[in-house]
Write an enzyme that holds these catalytic residues in place. Structure first.
Site, PDB file in Angstrom:
ATOM      1  N   HIS A 707       0.840  -1.197   0.000  1.00 12.86           N
ATOM      2  CA  HIS A 707       0.000   0.000   0.000  1.00 12.86           C
ATOM      3  C   HIS A 707       0.875   1.247   0.000  1.00 12.86           C
ATOM      4  O   HIS A 707       0.892   2.028   0.954  1.00 12.86           O
ATOM      5  CB  HIS A 707      -0.932  -0.014   1.211  1.00 12.86           C
ATOM      6  CG  HIS A 707      -1.999  -1.057   1.145  1.00 12.86           C
ATOM      7  ND1 HIS A 707      -1.866  -2.297   1.747  1.00 12.86           N
ATOM      8  CD2 HIS A 707      -3.204  -1.067   0.531  1.00 12.86           C
ATOM      9  CE1 HIS A 707      -2.949  -3.018   1.531  1.00 12.86           C
ATOM     10  NE2 HIS A 707      -3.784  -2.301   0.791  1.00 12.86           N
ATOM     11  N   HIS A 711       1.043   1.648  -5.671  1.00 12.55           N
ATOM     12  CA  HIS A 711      -0.321   1.112  -5.651  1.00 12.55           C
ATOM     13  C   HIS A 711      -1.319   2.222  -5.965  1.00 12.55           C
ATOM     14  O   HIS A 711      -2.271   2.012  -6.736  1.00 12.55           O
ATOM     15  CB  HIS A 711      -0.615   0.503  -4.278  1.00 12.55           C
ATOM     16  CG  HIS A 711      -2.067   0.222  -4.038  1.00 12.55           C
ATOM     17  ND1 HIS A 711      -2.787  -0.698  -4.767  1.00 12.55           N
ATOM     18  CD2 HIS A 711      -2.957   0.763  -3.146  1.00 12.55           C
ATOM     19  CE1 HIS A 711      -4.041  -0.723  -4.350  1.00 12.55           C
ATOM     20  NE2 HIS A 711      -4.159   0.153  -3.360  1.00 12.55           N
ATOM     21  N   HIS A 747      -6.216   7.595  -1.801  1.00 17.95           N
ATOM     22  CA  HIS A 747      -7.080   6.676  -1.062  1.00 17.95           C
ATOM     23  C   HIS A 747      -6.340   5.844  -0.029  1.00 17.95           C
ATOM     24  O   HIS A 747      -6.966   5.255   0.861  1.00 17.95           O
ATOM     25  CB  HIS A 747      -7.815   5.749  -2.036  1.00 17.95           C
ATOM     26  CG  HIS A 747      -7.014   4.571  -2.481  1.00 17.95           C
ATOM     27  ND1 HIS A 747      -6.025   4.671  -3.441  1.00 17.95           N
ATOM     28  CD2 HIS A 747      -7.036   3.272  -2.112  1.00 17.95           C
ATOM     29  CE1 HIS A 747      -5.494   3.489  -3.644  1.00 17.95           C
ATOM     30  NE2 HIS A 747      -6.093   2.619  -2.849  1.00 17.95           N
ATOM     31  N   ASP A 748      -4.991   5.776  -0.093  1.00 21.86           N
ATOM     32  CA  ASP A 748      -4.221   5.021   0.904  1.00 21.86           C
ATOM     33  C   ASP A 748      -3.101   5.870   1.497  1.00 21.86           C
ATOM     34  O   ASP A 748      -2.067   5.331   1.912  1.00 21.86           O
ATOM     35  CB  ASP A 748      -3.634   3.751   0.285  1.00 21.86           C
ATOM     36  CG  ASP A 748      -4.588   2.577   0.334  1.00 21.86           C
ATOM     37  OD1 ASP A 748      -5.437   2.546   1.254  1.00 21.86           O
ATOM     38  OD2 ASP A 748      -4.520   1.702  -0.555  1.00 21.86           O
ATOM     39  N   ASP A 858      -9.384  -0.473  -6.974  1.00 20.72           N
ATOM     40  CA  ASP A 858      -8.535  -0.821  -5.838  1.00 20.72           C
ATOM     41  C   ASP A 858      -8.035  -2.261  -5.930  1.00 20.72           C
ATOM     42  O   ASP A 858      -6.920  -2.569  -5.509  1.00 20.72           O
ATOM     43  CB  ASP A 858      -9.317  -0.598  -4.537  1.00 20.72           C
ATOM     44  CG  ASP A 858      -8.408  -0.541  -3.329  1.00 20.72           C
ATOM     45  OD1 ASP A 858      -7.191  -0.345  -3.498  1.00 20.72           O
ATOM     46  OD2 ASP A 858      -8.914  -0.689  -2.198  1.00 20.72           O
TER      47      ASP A 858
END
EC number: 3.1.4.35
Length: 1110
Positions: A707, A711, A747-748, A858
């Protein structure tokens, strides 16, 4: 305050001598109404209500036709017959001439004229008769006149008349009386005009008395009992009791004392003093309040009665040593006879004392009959007094609760101002408890900066090194005092004095007696109720008396504690306004104030600490923002770099991979996606701001194994491909496309390599901050933090409405990456697709679609080509295994299978389950609606077949991972081909029937004696029989795996001998008549030296032998 001994007997009004006999000697009016002496004061009794209703009736009738007094009397007689109880002041009809109960019609028809009526009354009666006849002849006209032409005033009076016709109920605890008490002052009860004003009733008092004197003793006694039975106003009740006792016993005047104080310090307080039958209630209450008389138990005549609970009847007061004649000397009134009797409750406890003085009927003393009447009547009065006291207590309790609720509200209203809060609490306490002064001392709580720094540098799980303020049993009083030092003093004086706040010095604290008493309370933690300060100081040698206590009589001092029961202050009340000591009830009420004061102080301190923490957080965010933002050199370099076309980065393809891109190329690829979507020009994003934002986002990703920034790049590229290649941009607005790309990249953010469950199990600060979707909320907050950093706001040119819209899209999209949210939304999305939905412009439907797209992006690594997918899968597994190791180390728990390094061989099987549960259903439904993204679905199917094949081979005993980390792909194990495998002993079993038939004659045996693992099916099994390393066994498994695929073995196994164990043959009986169902068993041993038979088997022979076995 009146002298105690002087209050024991005597009277104070010389003008009010024993003159009631003159009024008693007047002739009584015939038919005097039976009524109570409640007419002495207009309270909530039937008498007052009846009087008011009679007036209302007369007014209503007069407004219609000018009604006479005769009609009013007849109506009163009707009320009397209906209610079956006496009503004053109108006299009843003589018994010799009973009159039937009149009806409403008879009032208007009556033409009789009673004696005493004037000519004008006769004329009015004739008018009534004339109107009545007209109403009887034409009732419809009368009704029409009432409804259409009647004046509103007449209709109102008529309505009052109709309402007054209803039977009266006995007075009870009405809402009016209760509201009257509610609106009263907390310290001084404000009586309503109805209770305190008896001007209207005073004019009718002689008639009432004449009527009561006409009753026999039994009727009079019952009537006076009814009068006090339901009275709940303690002042009105006491006045009624004294007036009624005077009527019953022909006493000139009387006094009533109520018992107060603690069980160890009881005293009498004169509620009403020297009340005659002509004394108005308001005058009696005013006189008693102005000069409060206090008599300790055992002092004077009333005190002795209260002490002994025995009646005292004195015939000649001046001859009794207990009588004090000072009041008589002051007023000129001479006291002859005294009758003093206790008032007890149902438990026999003294609640008051009643005292009457002098007879008015010519007798010089109170006889036994008077004593018996007095005793019987006070028995019922005791019940009434206790009920009134209970009601007063309930009202006071209500008032107290209301004040406490206001204080609770003030705690939150004044939480940023401790001075205002404490002042408000002290003001409420002073008014409710009726004291002269109130003070609050605050203890030093070690809130200085030095102790704060000590707290910060303390090591975890280490005992606190700072000096404690806990009071040890062996400490001396001086040592205890040193542990509690007052730093702030709040003082509130009289009603018109403002509160003051000071910081007393050590000298001031050591020389002030009040401060020393407060110090004593803070040290011991005990509540102190001091009745005599001088005596208490003498009993406590450690406290020095100063001149300031000369005016101090009583002190109530109580500690203020926090939630940890630590004393944080002391509250102190000084002197009751009436000069009496503080009671247990006062202490109970003050305890509630101390609790609220502690809550307020604690809450204010918490608020101040929260403000400080928020300030520190802002400083930390400023520092973080500075270090989280990309440098100016990096920004300028990226700004000047040439950005290649999207095709050169393969951005349009679903098979995109970042393996060949350097870090700078990843940023350039992101910029190309924004440029290709025309977002930079569409939303006027400054190019340098966009470059700085991309670099800052990359900088805020941690270097975890999966992550990470790459990614995020892959997720954003998949979203770009779905929008462009998958033609889904036609369903989105430009603002939504901008929000989705930003959400994919962020998002991460700041992912720690652990999931939400781990954060919850470890009770991390993130789990405390966010209870659901912990990491996703943190990712969004980091995204906002970067956008708010200087030079990073790519939304700066948006309008407020567009800004709110795009931020909502970003938040919803990032939260949708939580698989828990995916499972919640999936059924709703499937339902829309199954119903043939094609319009995705609704807000809820668009939110569902964006959420599904985020999840699809994702997990898009599952659809990449196999050479990419299995490498990514190993990175994911390695990150999971690291979390599993942390769970074993920190939580001492067994992790789930996908995070357990010991079960890494099950990864292919778990990958198949992940594809079946999440990926395939999602891609299938998306492809049904948007067929241009079919490559995602097809790639997932292909990878499922590969994972399923690998899972089946693992089930056959092949190990696909040969070391703790799994960063190497399976193909890289071929590098071990040149290594020699030594000292391996293994068994190969097959169920080939043809081979079994060929070898059955030599090695045949009974199936029942064949080991079960040899009959279990056609599979290859590896069995360790010696000290064989795991790596060696894995290499051998890999070699056999390649052999089973038909490929050339890459490891040259030097099998020196292949033979059948003679021991096995001897132990396995054979039968020529039975086929060999167990299969052939061969034991092969490999050694670096020649075997015992001296035969060397080369690589090709080894391969042929294995192929024949397999």
């Amino acid at each position: 305050m009146t002298d105690v001994s002087a209050a024991a007997g005597g009277a104070t009004a010389p003008a009010e001598t024993a003159a009631t006999s003159s009024s008693a000697s007047k002739p009584l009016t015939n038919g005097a109404n039976k009524t109570s002496t409640a007419m002495a004061a207009p309270t909530a009794t039937p008498t007052t209500a009846a009087t008011a209703s009679g007036a209302a009736e007369a007014g209503a009738i007069t407004s219609v036709a000018g009604i006479s007094n005769q009609v009013k009397l007849e109506h009163h007689h009707h009320r009397q017959s209906n209610n079956n109880r006496p009503v004053a002041p109108y006299p009843p009809v003589p018994a010799a001439k009973p009159k039937p109960t009149p009806t409403p019609e008879s009032k208007f028809k009556s033409t009789s004229r009673e004696p005493g009526m004037s000519s004008s009354s006769s004329s009015a009666q004739q008018d009534v008769d004339e109107v009545a006849r007209l109403f009887e002849e034409k009732p419809e006209a009368f009704e029409k006149w009432l409804t259409e032409r009647a004046p509103p005033e007449a209709l109102s009076r008529l309505q009052e008349f109709i309402e007054s016709r209803k039977p009266l109920k006995r007075p009870s605890v009405t809402s009016d009386l209760f509201q009257q008490w509610m609106s009263a002052s907390p310290t001084v009860q404000q009586k309503s005009p109805r209770s305190l004003s008896n001007s209207s009733a005073s004019s009718t008092l002689p008639e009432c008395r004449r009527h009561l004197m006409d009753l026999d003793e039994g009727e009079l006694f019952m009537e006076l009992i009814r009068d006090v039975a339901n009275e709940l106003d303690i002042d009105v009740l006491c006045h009624k009791i004294l007036v009624n006792v005077g009527l019953l016993t022909h006493a000139d005047r009387g006094s009533l004392f109520l018992a107060k104080g603690t069980p160890h310090n009881k005293y009498l307080v004169a509620k009403l003093f020297d009340v005659t039958q002509k004394t108005a209630l308001k005058d009696a209450v005013t006189r008693a309040s102005a000069e409060e008389i206090i008599i300790p138990f055992g002092i004077g005549i009333a005190g002795m009665v209260a002490q002994t609970k025995q009646m005292i009847n004195i015939k000649e007061a001046y001859k009794d040593a207990r009588f004090n004649c000072e009041i008589d000397l002051k007023t000129g009134y001479k006291t002859n006879a005294i009758l003093c009797m206790p008032i007890c409750n149902y438990e026999g406890d003294i609640i008051g004392v009643a005292q009457i003085i002098n007879k008015t009927n010519g007798c010089m003393e109170f006889d036994e009959h008077d004593v018996e009447i007095f005793r019987r009547y006070l028995t019922f009065c005791g019940i009434g007094i206790q009920n009134a006291q209970l009601f007063e207590m309930s009202v006071q309790e209500y008032r107290r609760n209301q004040i406490l609720l206001n204080l609770a509200r003030s705690i939150f209203e004044e939480q940023n101002n401790l001075e205002c809060l404490v002042t408000k609490i002290m003001t409420e306490a002073r008014e409710l408890l009726n004291c002269e002064r109130c003070s609050v001392f605050l203890v030093d709580l070690d809130c200085c900066e030095a102790s704060h720094l000590e707290k910060i540098i303390e090591k975890p799980n280490q005992p606190e090194q700072r000096p404690t303020r806990a009071i040890m049993p062996g400490d001396s009083f001086d040592e205890k005092k040193m542990r509690n030092r007052f730093t702030v003093l709040f003082e509130l004086g009289g009603e018109y004095q403002a509160a003051s706040v000071s910081r007393p010095s050590k000298t001031e604290l050591s020389t002030s007696t009040l401060a020393q008493i407060a110090q004593f309370v803070a040290t011991t933690g005990q509540t102190v109720n001091i009745c005599d300060v001088h005596e208490w100081v003498r009993d406590h040698n450690q406290i020095r008396a100063e001149s300031e206590i000369d005016s101090t009589q009583a002190i109530l001092c109580m500690p203020i504690v926090n939630a940890q029961k630590v004393v944080i202050g002391v509250a102190q009340l000084i002197n009751k306004a009436n000069g009496v000591p503080f009671t247990e009830s006062d202490a109970s009420i003050f305890e509630a104030f101390a609790i609220f004061c502690g809550l307020g102080i604690h809450n204010t301190q918490m608020y101040e600490n929260a403000c400080k923490l928020m300030a520190k957080q802002k400083v930390a965010l400023e520092c973080l923002s500075y270090h989280a933002t990309a440098s100016q050199d990096q920004t300028e370099k990226l700004t000047q770099d040439a950005i290649a076309e999207a095709e050169s980065y393969n951005l349009y393809s679903f098979t995109f991979t970042d393996f060949e891109l350097v870090d700078d190329d990843t940023c350039r690829a992101v910029l190309r996606m924004f440029l290709q979507c025309n977002l930079v020009s569409q939303f006027q994003i400054p190019y340098d701001v966009l470059c700085r934002w991309v670099l800052s986002v990359r900088k805020n990703y941690r270097p975890v194994k999966y992550h990470n920034w790459r990614h995020a790049l892959n997720v954003a590229q998949t979203m770009f491909a779905m929008l462009k290649t998958g033609k889904m941009e036609r369903f989105m607005t430009d603002l939504e496309i901008l929000g989705l790309l930003v959400a994919c990249l962020c998002h991460d953010l700041d992912h720690r390599g652990t999931n939400n469950a781990f954060q919850t199990k470890t009770e991390s600060p993130l789990a405390i901050l966010y209870t659901t979707s912990t990491m996703e909320h943190h990712h969004f907050d980091q995204c906002v933090m970067i956008l708010n950093s200087e030079g990073n706001n790519i939304f700066q040119a948006l309008s407020p409405e567009d800004y709110r819209s795009v931020m909502k899209t970003v938040e919803s999209a990032i939260l949708s990456t939580d698989l828990a949210m995916y499972f919640k939304k999936r059924n709703a999305f499937l339902e829309l697709v199954e119903n043939g939905e094609f319009d995705w412009q609704g807000e809820e439907k668009k939110d569902l679609l964006c959420g599904m797209m985020m999840t699809a992006c994702d997990v898009s690594a599952i659809a990449k080509p196999w050479e990419v997918q299995h490498k990514v899968a190993k990175l994911v597994a390695d990150e999971f295994f690291d979390q599993g190791d942390l769970e074993k180390l920190q939580l001492n728990t067994q992790p789930v299978a996908m995070m357990d390094r010991e079960r890494k061989d099950e990864l292919p099987k778990m990958q198949v389950g992940f594809i079946d549960v999440i990926c395939l259903p999602l891609y299938r439904v998306l492809c049904d609606t948007f067929p241009w993204i079919t490559p995602l679905y097809e790639g997932t199917l292909e990878n499922r077949r590969n994972w399923q094949d690998l899972a089946e081979k693992v089930e056959m005993g092949l190990t696909w991972i040969d070391h703790d980390t799994i960063d190497k792909p399976v193909e890289e194990f071929a590098g071990c081909a040149d290594e020699e495998i030594k000292d391996i002993e293994f068994t190969v079993t097959t169920l080939n029937c043809n081979q079994q038939a060929q070898h059955g004659a030599g090695a045949g045996g009974d199936d029942s004696h064949t080991p079960e693992h040899q009959r279990s099916g056609s599979r290859l099994s590896m069995k360790k029989t010696g000290a064989l390393g795991k790596a060696v066994r894995s290499k051998l498994s890999k070699t056999l795996y390649n052999s089973m695929d038909g490929s050339k073995p890459k490891t040259s196994l030097k099998l020196l001998e292949s033979h059948v164990s003679e021991d096995m043959d001897d132990k396995s009986p054979t039968s020529p008549s039975q086929p060999h169902a167990g299969g052939s068993v061969g034991r092969m041993s490999a050694s670096s030296s020649t075997s015992s038979a001296g035969t060397v088997v080369d690589k090709s022979k080894k391969r042929s032998k294995l192929c024949s076995l397999l």
